[in-house]
Design a protein around this motif. Structure first.
Motif, PDB file in Angstrom:
ATOM      1  N   ALA A  75       0.827  -1.209   0.000  1.00  0.00           N
ATOM      2  CA  ALA A  75       0.000   0.000   0.000  1.00  0.00           C
ATOM      3  C   ALA A  75       0.859   1.255   0.000  1.00  0.00           C
ATOM      4  O   ALA A  75       1.787   1.387   0.800  1.00  0.00           O
ATOM      5  CB  ALA A  75      -0.927  -0.004   1.209  1.00  0.00           C
ATOM      6  N   SER A  76       0.541   2.187  -0.896  1.00  0.00           N
ATOM      7  CA  SER A  76       1.257   3.469  -0.904  1.00  0.00           C
ATOM      8  C   SER A  76       0.637   4.428   0.101  1.00  0.00           C
ATOM      9  O   SER A  76       1.222   5.461   0.435  1.00  0.00           O
ATOM     10  CB  SER A  76       1.225   4.092  -2.303  1.00  0.00           C
ATOM     11  OG  SER A  76      -0.117   4.265  -2.748  1.00  0.00           O
ATOM     12  N   GLY A  77      -0.558   4.078   0.586  1.00  0.00           N
ATOM     13  CA  GLY A  77      -1.214   4.879   1.614  1.00  0.00           C
ATOM     14  C   GLY A  77      -1.102   4.213   2.966  1.00  0.00           C
ATOM     15  O   GLY A  77      -0.048   3.705   3.332  1.00  0.00           O
ATOM     16  N   ARG A  78      -2.231   4.172   3.685  1.00  0.00           N
ATOM     17  CA  ARG A  78      -2.221   3.612   5.032  1.00  0.00           C
ATOM     18  C   ARG A  78      -3.205   2.451   5.113  1.00  0.00           C
ATOM     19  O   ARG A  78      -3.980   2.207   4.197  1.00  0.00           O
ATOM     20  CB  ARG A  78      -2.603   4.685   6.040  1.00  0.00           C
ATOM     21  CG  ARG A  78      -1.636   5.860   6.063  1.00  0.00           C
ATOM     22  CD  ARG A  78      -2.345   7.154   6.330  1.00  0.00           C
ATOM     23  NE  ARG A  78      -3.383   7.424   5.339  1.00  0.00           N
ATOM     24  CZ  ARG A  78      -4.222   8.441   5.401  1.00  0.00           C
ATOM     25  NH1 ARG A  78      -4.150   9.290   6.397  1.00  0.00           N
ATOM     26  NH2 ARG A  78      -5.139   8.632   4.470  1.00  0.00           N
ATOM     27  N   VAL A  79      -3.130   1.744   6.249  1.00  0.00           N
ATOM     28  CA  VAL A  79      -4.111   0.701   6.532  1.00  0.00           C
ATOM     29  C   VAL A  79      -5.194   1.339   7.395  1.00  0.00           C
ATOM     30  O   VAL A  79      -4.911   1.837   8.486  1.00  0.00           O
ATOM     31  CB  VAL A  79      -3.484  -0.498   7.250  1.00  0.00           C
ATOM     32  CG1 VAL A  79      -4.566  -1.518   7.632  1.00  0.00           C
ATOM     33  CG2 VAL A  79      -2.416  -1.151   6.376  1.00  0.00           C
ATOM     34  N   VAL A  80      -6.412   1.355   6.897  1.00  0.00           N
ATOM     35  CA  VAL A  80      -7.536   1.943   7.626  1.00  0.00           C
ATOM     36  C   VAL A  80      -8.339   0.813   8.261  1.00  0.00           C
ATOM     37  O   VAL A  80      -8.885  -0.039   7.553  1.00  0.00           O
ATOM     38  CB  VAL A  80      -8.433   2.767   6.692  1.00  0.00           C
ATOM     39  CG1 VAL A  80      -9.579   3.389   7.489  1.00  0.00           C
ATOM     40  CG2 VAL A  80      -7.624   3.848   5.989  1.00  0.00           C
ATOM     41  N   CYS A  81      -8.382   0.785   9.590  1.00  0.00           N
ATOM     42  CA  CYS A  81      -9.102  -0.255  10.307  1.00  0.00           C
ATOM     43  C   CYS A  81     -10.468   0.264  10.720  1.00  0.00           C
ATOM     44  O   CYS A  81     -10.603   1.425  11.123  1.00  0.00           O
ATOM     45  CB  CYS A  81      -8.318  -0.691  11.548  1.00  0.00           C
ATOM     46  SG  CYS A  81      -6.658  -1.305  11.178  1.00  0.00           S
ATOM     47  N   THR A  82     -11.482  -0.598  10.603  1.00  0.00           N
ATOM     48  CA  THR A  82     -12.828  -0.172  10.963  1.00  0.00           C
ATOM     49  C   THR A  82     -13.617  -1.345  11.515  1.00  0.00           C
ATOM     50  O   THR A  82     -13.319  -2.514  11.233  1.00  0.00           O
ATOM     51  CB  THR A  82     -13.556   0.451   9.747  1.00  0.00           C
ATOM     52  OG1 THR A  82     -14.761   1.059  10.182  1.00  0.00           O
ATOM     53  CG2 THR A  82     -13.852  -0.600   8.681  1.00  0.00           C
ATOM     54  N   GLY A  83     -14.623  -1.048  12.307  1.00  0.00           N
ATOM     55  CA  GLY A  83     -15.472  -2.071  12.907  1.00  0.00           C
ATOM     56  C   GLY A  83     -16.391  -1.421  13.931  1.00  0.00           C
ATOM     57  O   GLY A  83     -16.086  -0.338  14.453  1.00  0.00           O
ATOM     58  N   MET A  84     -17.502  -2.077  14.209  1.00  0.00           N
ATOM     59  CA  MET A  84     -18.473  -1.561  15.177  1.00  0.00           C
ATOM     60  C   MET A  84     -18.417  -2.352  16.476  1.00  0.00           C
ATOM     61  O   MET A  84     -18.040  -3.523  16.484  1.00  0.00           O
ATOM     62  CB  MET A  84     -19.891  -1.656  14.603  1.00  0.00           C
ATOM     63  CG  MET A  84     -20.277  -0.523  13.687  1.00  0.00           C
ATOM     64  SD  MET A  84     -20.338   1.095  14.494  1.00  0.00           S
ATOM     65  CE  MET A  84     -21.703   0.858  15.641  1.00  0.00           C
ATOM     66  N   GLY A  85     -18.841  -1.719  17.559  1.00  0.00           N
ATOM     67  CA  GLY A  85     -18.940  -2.418  18.837  1.00  0.00           C
ATOM     68  C   GLY A  85     -17.613  -2.974  19.291  1.00  0.00           C
ATOM     69  O   GLY A  85     -16.573  -2.312  19.215  1.00  0.00           O
ATOM     70  N   LYS A  86     -17.646  -4.232  19.779  1.00  0.00           N
ATOM     71  CA  LYS A  86     -16.412  -4.865  20.254  1.00  0.00           C
ATOM     72  C   LYS A  86     -15.399  -5.010  19.120  1.00  0.00           C
ATOM     73  O   LYS A  86     -14.194  -4.867  19.317  1.00  0.00           O
ATOM     74  CB  LYS A  86     -16.713  -6.244  20.862  1.00  0.00           C
ATOM     75  CG  LYS A  86     -17.686  -6.221  22.034  1.00  0.00           C
ATOM     76  CD  LYS A  86     -17.156  -5.394  23.188  1.00  0.00           C
ATOM     77  CE  LYS A  86     -18.061  -5.522  24.412  1.00  0.00           C
ATOM     78  NZ  LYS A  86     -19.422  -4.944  24.172  1.00  0.00           N
ATOM     79  N   SER A  87     -15.900  -5.280  17.915  1.00  0.00           N
ATOM     80  CA  SER A  87     -14.998  -5.355  16.753  1.00  0.00           C
ATOM     81  C   SER A  87     -14.316  -4.019  16.512  1.00  0.00           C
ATOM     82  O   SER A  87     -13.164  -3.957  16.063  1.00  0.00           O
ATOM     83  CB  SER A  87     -15.771  -5.774  15.501  1.00  0.00           C
ATOM     84  OG  SER A  87     -16.203  -7.110  15.595  1.00  0.00           O
TER      85      SER A  87
END
Length: 335
Positions: free
Chosen positions: A52-64
């Motif tokens: 990736a030339s950008g970033r790692v975007v992490c996402t999730g709702m609640g406990k995730s």
């Protein structure tokens, strides 16, 4: 419908430790099961993140979402630029934080989180590579992903099989596995880690140099070789480092060292007159020294190894340029 277990009649007699051990056993089995499934998909996920030339975007709702935040923080601190985006907020403008150069890591154990699923069309339209981490390979999120990481577990540690326990532990471990694999692939070092943790203990240990904490100039105790022991004692008292350097007063070349311990030995020696005995007669020749470019942690190691409480700092030609003692290292929180 699952019902809550009956509370113990006597809470004081309940075996809390046995209950806790059961959780550890269940979650340990879950981790073994997930580890056994690591395959080409894991490698593919790592390659996507690494490329990736950008970033790692992490996402999730609640406990995730909580797990996703932790994974983002771990990735960022180990050489992989990453951050967390709340999927609910992303649907109200924060999607603009994600560029087409970013890789998205989306977590949802069911794979059907509405807030995460709502982001998929926009991410696909923008051309983002998507890595999913779910417990269901046939879920909406898993099928939409370029790479799917299976974190399904046999059972949750919660006796009601409701609270995310084993599943969140498995997701956390998968995130750690990704971060460490990427760390090793990048050749990320302890020095690199320290640079992203300058306020932490490791940062101080790995980034702080002798020159940053040593005493310099008039604060460095020093006397000439012809000084008496009593004159050296006065210098030691004024500079309060528990020692004094003995130098050639012409070029500051280090000749020896005299410490509080040497003074005690001098007082026990009937042949030593503090007023008339020259300091070069009782000084320690060729004392332990360190260069100002060395790391502060090296000074701590030297002091510990040789059971000494202070060090003189010299340049490449052996000229005195500074001094420090154990208290300086303590103040700098190196030890």
């Amino acid at each position: 419908m699952a019902t809550s277990p009956e509370p113990p009649h006597n809470p004081d007699a309940f075996d809390y430790a046995a209950s806790g051990r059961r959780v550890f056993d269940i979650e340990a089995e879950a981790l073994v099961a997930v580890a056994a499934r690591l395959d080409g998909a894991f490698s593919a996920a790592c390659r996507l993140m690494l490329a990736a030339s950008g970033r790692v975007v992490c996402t999730g709702m609640g406990k995730s979402g909580h797990v996703a935040r932790k994974i983002a923080a771990t990735l960022a601190s180990t050489g992989t630029p990453a951050f967390y985006v709340h999927p609910g907020e992303a649907g109200h403008g924060d999607l603009g934080m994600i560029t087409d150069a970013d890789v998205v890591l989306a977590l949802s154990y069911s794979g059907e989180s509405d807030e995460v699923a709502m982001l998929l069309p926009g991410l696909k339209r923008q051309g983002n590579k998507l890595i999913s981490m779910t417990g269901r390979a046939g879920s909406t999120l898993a099928r939409a992903a370029d790479v799917h990481l299976d974190v399904s577990v046999p059972i949750e540690a919660c006796p009601l099989h409701l609270a995310p326990t084993s599943s969140t532990t498995a997701s956390l471990a998968m995130g750690d596995a990704l971060a460490v694999a990427l760390l090793e692939a990048r050749g990320f070092t302890a020095d690199d880690f320290a640079r992203s943790h300058p306020a932490g203990a490791l940062g101080r240990r790995l980034l702080l140099h002798i020159a940053d904490i040593m005493h310099v100039g008039a604060d460095v105790p020093r006397v000439g070789a012809q000084a008496s022991v009593s004159e050296a004692l006065v210098e030691m008292t004024h500079k309060r480092l528990g020692m004094t350097a003995i130098v050639d007063l012409v070029d500051d070349r280090l000749l020896g060292l005299y410490t509080d311990g040497d003074l005690r030995r001098s007082l026990d020696d009937e042949q030593v007159d503090l007023r008339t005995t020259r300091i070069d007669e009782v000084m320690t020749r060729n004392p332990r020294t360190i260069e100002q470019g060395a790391l502060a942690v090296e000074a701590a190691r030297l002091m510990e190894t040789h059971k000494i409480s202070g060090l003189l700092v010299v340049d490449a030609e052996g000229r005195l340029v500074g001094a420090l003692n154990i208290h300086d290292l303590l103040r700098a929180r190196v030890v």
